[in-house]
Design a protein around this motif. Sequence first.
Motif, short mmCIF file in Angstrom:
data_model
loop_
_atom_site.label_atom_id
_atom_site.label_comp_id
_atom_site.label_asym_id
_atom_site.label_seq_id
_atom_site.Cartn_x
_atom_site.Cartn_y
_atom_site.Cartn_z
N THR A 246 0.77 -1.10 -0.18
CA THR A 246 -0.08 -0.03 -0.05
C THR A 246 1.01 1.25 -0.04
O THR A 246 1.90 1.19 0.58
CB THR A 246 -0.86 0.11 1.18
OG1 THR A 246 -0.15 -0.07 2.29
CG2 THR A 246 -1.67 -1.14 1.28
N LYS A 247 0.18 2.30 -0.59
CA LYS A 247 1.10 3.68 -0.65
C LYS A 247 1.20 4.00 0.80
O LYS A 247 2.19 4.79 1.24
CB LYS A 247 0.32 4.50 -1.38
CG LYS A 247 0.30 4.19 -2.83
CD LYS A 247 -0.30 5.45 -3.69
CE LYS A 247 -0.29 5.24 -5.32
NZ LYS A 247 -0.91 6.27 -6.07
N ARG A 248 0.33 3.75 1.65
CA ARG A 248 0.30 4.28 3.13
C ARG A 248 1.35 3.62 3.74
O ARG A 248 2.14 4.04 4.60
CB ARG A 248 -1.26 4.11 3.76
CG ARG A 248 -1.15 4.54 5.18
CD ARG A 248 -2.49 4.32 5.94
NE ARG A 248 -2.35 4.79 7.11
CZ ARG A 248 -3.47 4.47 8.22
NH1 ARG A 248 -4.71 4.01 7.38
NH2 ARG A 248 -3.41 5.01 9.29
N ALA A 249 1.57 2.31 3.45
CA ALA A 249 2.71 1.62 4.13
C ALA A 249 4.14 2.01 3.75
O ALA A 249 4.86 2.27 4.78
CB ALA A 249 2.33 0.04 3.87
N ALA A 251 4.62 5.12 2.65
CA ALA A 251 4.79 6.70 3.44
C ALA A 251 5.05 6.46 4.89
O ALA A 251 5.73 7.42 5.41
CB ALA A 251 3.61 7.46 3.04
N ASP A 252 4.55 5.51 5.71
CA ASP A 252 4.57 5.53 7.07
C ASP A 252 5.90 4.60 7.73
O ASP A 252 6.43 5.23 8.69
CB ASP A 252 3.37 4.71 7.60
CG ASP A 252 2.22 5.53 7.48
OD1 ASP A 252 2.25 6.73 7.15
OD2 ASP A 252 1.05 5.05 7.77
N ASP A 399 1.75 2.12 -9.88
CA ASP A 399 0.53 1.92 -9.19
C ASP A 399 -0.13 1.48 -10.91
O ASP A 399 -1.54 1.39 -10.56
CB ASP A 399 -0.12 2.79 -8.57
CG ASP A 399 -0.18 4.24 -9.55
OD1 ASP A 399 0.39 4.18 -10.59
OD2 ASP A 399 -0.43 5.29 -9.04
N ARG A 407 -7.11 1.79 -5.75
CA ARG A 407 -7.10 1.25 -4.27
C ARG A 407 -5.68 1.61 -3.58
O ARG A 407 -5.64 1.03 -2.43
CB ARG A 407 -7.06 -0.36 -4.38
CG ARG A 407 -8.18 -1.09 -5.31
CD ARG A 407 -8.06 -2.53 -5.30
NE ARG A 407 -9.08 -3.04 -5.79
CZ ARG A 407 -10.23 -3.36 -5.05
NH1 ARG A 407 -10.44 -3.09 -3.87
NH2 ARG A 407 -11.32 -4.16 -5.81
N ASN A 408 -4.83 2.68 -4.10
CA ASN A 408 -3.73 3.26 -3.54
C ASN A 408 -2.88 2.11 -3.03
O ASN A 408 -2.24 1.75 -2.05
CB ASN A 408 -4.16 3.65 -2.21
CG ASN A 408 -4.68 5.27 -2.28
OD1 ASN A 408 -3.98 5.86 -3.32
ND2 ASN A 408 -5.32 5.79 -1.57
#
Length: 435
Positions: A246-249, A251-252, A399, A407-408
């Motif tokens: 995921t993009k969030r993973a 980034a975080d 992506d 779905r990011n």
Amino acid sequence: MSKLKMLQDSAQAAAKSAREIAEKAAAEGRSLTADEKSDYDQQMAKGRDLLEQIKTAKADAEVLDQAKSLAQDIGGHAVDDLVLQKSADNTEKRMKNLGLEVVSSPQFKSMLSPFKNADGSIHIPDRASVKSDPIKLKSLFTGGSGTSAGAFVVPEQTGIIEMLGRRTLTMRDLISVRRTSSDTVEYVRQTAHTNAAAAVPEAQSAAPIDGTTVTNVTGGLKPEGSWTFERVSTSVKTIAEWVPVTKRALADAAQLEDLIRDELEADLAEAEENQILNGDGVGENLTGILNTSGIQTQAFDTDIFTSVRKAITKARVIGRVVPNGVVLNPVDVERVDLARENGTTGRFLGAGPFTMGPRTLWGLPIVESEAIPEKTGLVGDFAKAVLWDREDATVTFSDSHADFFVRNLVAALGEERVAFGTTRPTAMVETTVAA
């Protein structure tokens, strides 16, 4: 000696050592050497750490004294050990003060009042029945509860990510590695060689006929050799793997991208080693050494040592090479290491468990690879096996796969492009090393 006294003595000793180092350099009118600076910093750090421990120990002692004073004011033996207890490793832990709250309650004191003597002591007859009114307890703050003080305990993030182990890769370092800028690699291989070289007598002529100079020449004819060649081509193949993330993973978790790159590259390297040895040449597979037409074979004979020695002879006599290694599975390397004279009661045949350095078998380095099957060995001149790098291992993120954009999600793709060939098959001898 109390724990607090031991901590104080250790802290004083550390401070004294640091002071002596500094005073020595000052007395000699010079700066601290590198070793002295290291020792000084070490002693100072030790002293500071001990100081923090002393502060904690003093605070614990004060809490203990206050609890004992309260227990003495209440009287009796019910509260003697309710504040602190010592665990099996002799470290002190705070207990819940539930007992203190119970014995301090009016209901508990009212229950004991009929049994109180004139001097303030309490005596309860053996057969007496004692029962108090219900005791209301206040909320108790405990570190073990997530709804109490435990909610304020924040886990420490160490940053450690422990992955599963990886096999050791050895084949790329053993074989020849070159580069190519094409999608197809060609080389010329000699397939037959007839050596007709021989000693040749000098040509001679017969006597003149009828006074003329015409002669009949005999001898001096040179023998003709025979060489046969073939052109061999091998195609560049792609070894690849991808994983979703995921993009969030990304980034975080700052280190996640590097971890994905490392793991994908390691997966490609493992697949590459397996292809070098076992690729069957079908479809997009490379043709590995063990599946190359024309390599020699050696059947099992007596034991692993005899079998490998006969394979060396074949490589020398038929392959016309000087072998530079023997590839074995770790299980078979263990068989070599543990071989003993007279079964399991004699000495080790090899160097034994206390010798350092590379293993050898009949003078050849033993190369361990988990990619080669158990009970199979490979003897040869591995310069005759060539890997051509067309594109080094790379990892890209995109992506654009399927519905990942909405779905990011991101696809992390690792791939490399290589070609492989065994330029002289007879230089390799596949050997069965166990019955």
